[in-house]
Write a protein that holds these residues in place. Structure first.
Motif, short mmCIF file in Angstrom:
data_model
loop_
_atom_site.label_atom_id
_atom_site.label_comp_id
_atom_site.label_asym_id
_atom_site.label_seq_id
_atom_site.Cartn_x
_atom_site.Cartn_y
_atom_site.Cartn_z
N GLY A 159 -1.77 -16.36 -18.84
CA GLY A 159 -1.03 -16.37 -20.09
C GLY A 159 -0.51 -15.00 -20.50
O GLY A 159 0.10 -14.85 -21.55
N TRP A 160 -0.71 -14.01 -19.66
CA TRP A 160 -0.34 -12.63 -19.96
C TRP A 160 1.17 -12.43 -19.89
O TRP A 160 1.82 -12.88 -18.96
N LYS A 161 1.71 -11.76 -20.86
CA LYS A 161 3.13 -11.38 -20.88
C LYS A 161 3.20 -9.86 -20.74
O LYS A 161 3.05 -9.14 -21.73
N PRO A 162 3.41 -9.37 -19.51
CA PRO A 162 3.40 -7.91 -19.31
C PRO A 162 4.56 -7.22 -19.99
O PRO A 162 5.66 -7.76 -20.09
N LYS A 163 4.29 -6.02 -20.46
CA LYS A 163 5.34 -5.17 -21.00
C LYS A 163 6.06 -4.52 -19.82
O LYS A 163 5.59 -4.57 -18.69
N THR A 192 1.89 -3.65 -14.50
CA THR A 192 1.65 -4.47 -13.32
C THR A 192 0.20 -4.91 -13.18
O THR A 192 -0.11 -5.73 -12.34
N VAL A 193 -0.68 -4.36 -14.00
CA VAL A 193 -2.10 -4.68 -13.92
C VAL A 193 -2.59 -5.19 -15.27
O VAL A 193 -2.39 -4.55 -16.30
N PHE A 194 -3.19 -6.37 -15.26
CA PHE A 194 -3.78 -6.96 -16.45
C PHE A 194 -5.23 -6.50 -16.56
O PHE A 194 -5.97 -6.51 -15.58
N ARG A 195 -5.64 -6.10 -17.75
CA ARG A 195 -7.02 -5.66 -17.98
C ARG A 195 -7.73 -6.69 -18.85
O ARG A 195 -7.33 -6.95 -19.98
N TYR A 196 -8.78 -7.30 -18.29
CA TYR A 196 -9.58 -8.28 -19.02
C TYR A 196 -10.70 -7.51 -19.71
O TYR A 196 -11.61 -7.01 -19.07
#
Length: 88
Positions: free
Chosen positions: A28-32, A36-40
């Protein structure tokens, strides 16, 4: 949908039970721009995707030149997460 999920040793040893929730948040992440890397944040899990696969690693591992990953077919981790939720 990803064909495989690659999980680093740090994530397997320290955050394995959070991988399902982390992947759900990642989808569900919408990157800015230029992200390129999502941090949980609920566990030390960083996620990126490439070539039809999802890669999970710890924050410390993101600075390493090479990270050894264990491949897990996406269907198997889905079954694992469903079974763990039933055990809770």
């Amino acid at each position: 949908m990803a064909n495989a999920i690659f999980i680093s040793a740090d994530v397997i040893n320290h955050s394995m039970l959070s991988t399902g929730d982390a992947i759900a948040a990642f989808t569900g992440w919408k990157p800015k721009r230029r992200e390129t890397v999502f941090r949980y944040d609920k566990a030390d899990i960083h996620i990126t995707a490439a070539n039809g696969a999802i890669y999970l690693m710890s924050g410390a591992e993101t600075t390493q030149a090479k990270i050894p990953f264990t491949p897990i077919p996406a269907a198997e981790i889905g079954a694992l997460v469903r079974s763990l939720k039933g055990a809770a």
